[in-house]
Design a protein around this motif. Sequence first.
Motif, PDB file in Angstrom:
ATOM      1  N   ILE A 323       9.160 -39.314 -35.205  1.00 28.43           N
ATOM      2  CA  ILE A 323       9.316 -37.889 -35.521  1.00 28.43           C
ATOM      3  C   ILE A 323       9.682 -37.703 -36.983  1.00 28.43           C
ATOM      4  O   ILE A 323       9.107 -36.864 -37.694  1.00 28.43           O
ATOM      5  N   GLY A 324      10.645 -38.495 -37.459  1.00 29.78           N
ATOM      6  CA  GLY A 324      11.087 -38.383 -38.848  1.00 29.78           C
ATOM      7  C   GLY A 324       9.983 -38.680 -39.839  1.00 29.78           C
ATOM      8  O   GLY A 324       9.808 -37.963 -40.839  1.00 29.78           O
ATOM      9  N   VAL A 325       9.212 -39.725 -39.589  1.00 26.42           N
ATOM     10  CA  VAL A 325       8.139 -40.101 -40.509  1.00 26.42           C
ATOM     11  C   VAL A 325       7.029 -39.053 -40.504  1.00 26.42           C
ATOM     12  O   VAL A 325       6.498 -38.689 -41.559  1.00 26.42           O
ATOM     13  N   LYS A 326       6.683 -38.535 -39.343  1.00 32.17           N
ATOM     14  CA  LYS A 326       5.609 -37.533 -39.280  1.00 32.17           C
ATOM     15  C   LYS A 326       6.025 -36.239 -39.974  1.00 32.17           C
ATOM     16  O   LYS A 326       5.196 -35.590 -40.641  1.00 32.17           O
ATOM     17  N   ILE A 327       7.286 -35.851 -39.822  1.00 33.07           N
ATOM     18  CA  ILE A 327       7.762 -34.656 -40.534  1.00 33.07           C
ATOM     19  C   ILE A 327       7.745 -34.914 -42.033  1.00 33.07           C
ATOM     20  O   ILE A 327       7.368 -34.044 -42.831  1.00 33.07           O
ATOM     21  N   SER A 328       8.139 -36.117 -42.455  1.00 31.15           N
ATOM     22  CA  SER A 328       8.127 -36.464 -43.879  1.00 31.15           C
ATOM     23  C   SER A 328       6.719 -36.367 -44.451  1.00 31.15           C
ATOM     24  O   SER A 328       6.514 -35.874 -45.565  1.00 31.15           O
ATOM     25  N   MET A 329       5.762 -36.839 -43.703  1.00 33.65           N
ATOM     26  CA  MET A 329       4.373 -36.789 -44.179  1.00 33.65           C
ATOM     27  C   MET A 329       3.887 -35.354 -44.340  1.00 33.65           C
ATOM     28  O   MET A 329       3.046 -35.066 -45.199  1.00 33.65           O
ATOM     29  N   ALA A 330       4.439 -34.460 -43.528  1.00 32.22           N
ATOM     30  CA  ALA A 330       4.052 -33.047 -43.635  1.00 32.22           C
ATOM     31  C   ALA A 330       4.609 -32.404 -44.895  1.00 32.22           C
ATOM     32  O   ALA A 330       4.136 -31.349 -45.324  1.00 32.22           O
ATOM     33  N   TYR A 331       5.634 -33.033 -45.508  1.00 27.23           N
ATOM     34  CA  TYR A 331       6.243 -32.494 -46.725  1.00 27.23           C
ATOM     35  C   TYR A 331       5.873 -33.360 -47.924  1.00 27.23           C
ATOM     36  O   TYR A 331       6.728 -33.945 -48.586  1.00 27.23           O
TER      37      TYR A 331
END
Length: 375
Positions: A323-331
């Motif tokens: 979850i953390g990595v996917k959210i990071s990729m979105a930013y």
Amino acid sequence: MSSTKNSLFFPNLNGVRFIAAFWVIIHHIEQFKDKFGFANHIFYTRFIRMIGPLSVFLFFVLSGFLITSLLFVEKERTNTIDIKSFYMRRVLRIWPLYFLTVILGLFVLPQIPFLDIPDETASIGIDFTEKIILYVLILPNVVTGVFKHIPYLSQNWSIGVEEQFYYFWPWVIRQTKPKRLLVVMVFFLVTIYIVRSLTVLYMPEVGLWKYLNEFIKSLRLTCMILGAIGAYFTYYHLESKLVKLIFHRYFQIGLYALLLGMLIIGVYLPGVNQEVYAFIFTLILMNLAKNPDNILNLENPVFDYLGKITYGMYMYHTIAVVIGVKISMAYNQSNWVSYPITYVLTIIISAISYEFFEKPFLTLKDKFTTVKSGK
């Protein structure tokens, strides 16, 4: 160490648990950045590649030290070890969360598109029945060895290794007289090391051999036995010259400096890497748990609580990592956004699990406890 009739408490060990879990999560954050094609990651630096496995070695050493210490106390106070109660305690502590994560990893999480892991989620169904059987038999280390990465379950391999240690270790302690115990421990240490080395060098990795091969290669029992040897010296030879040397302040300073230097340089010793680091961890744990002149204090309410929920942190953290990595990729692939998201989510999930899922089993576990570990 403080001790009462029915309890045994070692200071700093909850802090050690949390630190080990903290480093495992860093390792996996960077690993999953690489899996998802994250442009900014540092997974292939020697330090990041090392801290994940070394943290698991530290968990093994800690388990060997703590379990053996508790067995020593029980044997001294009751003149035996209640094997049935020992296994009931292990079952109630380990199995509920283990099987919950297996159910989630095999049947629930693969159905959630947001949690899909490229090239891994789609392969869960391959040899599915075989995987289920191995997980039910508490052989997750064989699953991970044979089938490689299993989304959200790969970390379970170490739970299998701990269980395999527990199958025989209480019998060893119960049947061995204290004056012969060190010799027996060294015998198991050397024998297991030789068997694992011969397996790596000579055992085939094809057909049915691959299952035995991966099983033996995954065993980190030498780490746990080294922790047990540390427990032996601090229990039976606390006042010896050797232990006093290990407890000396200058020795402690040298020990921490050595470990830090090895980590910074990225020292890897083929063939004996896990044993060398486990030996250093054993010496550190001996000081943290039993040395009144210990130079490192990890006793504080935050570490104490986080140490209590570390089992959940270890078992659930890959969900939070994804979850953390996917959210990071979105930013715009911000390199650090994934860290606070992952840690906060991991702690929240683990705290909820501990309070509402694990505690009832821990309460039941206390009914089978002769010597309780903790305050």
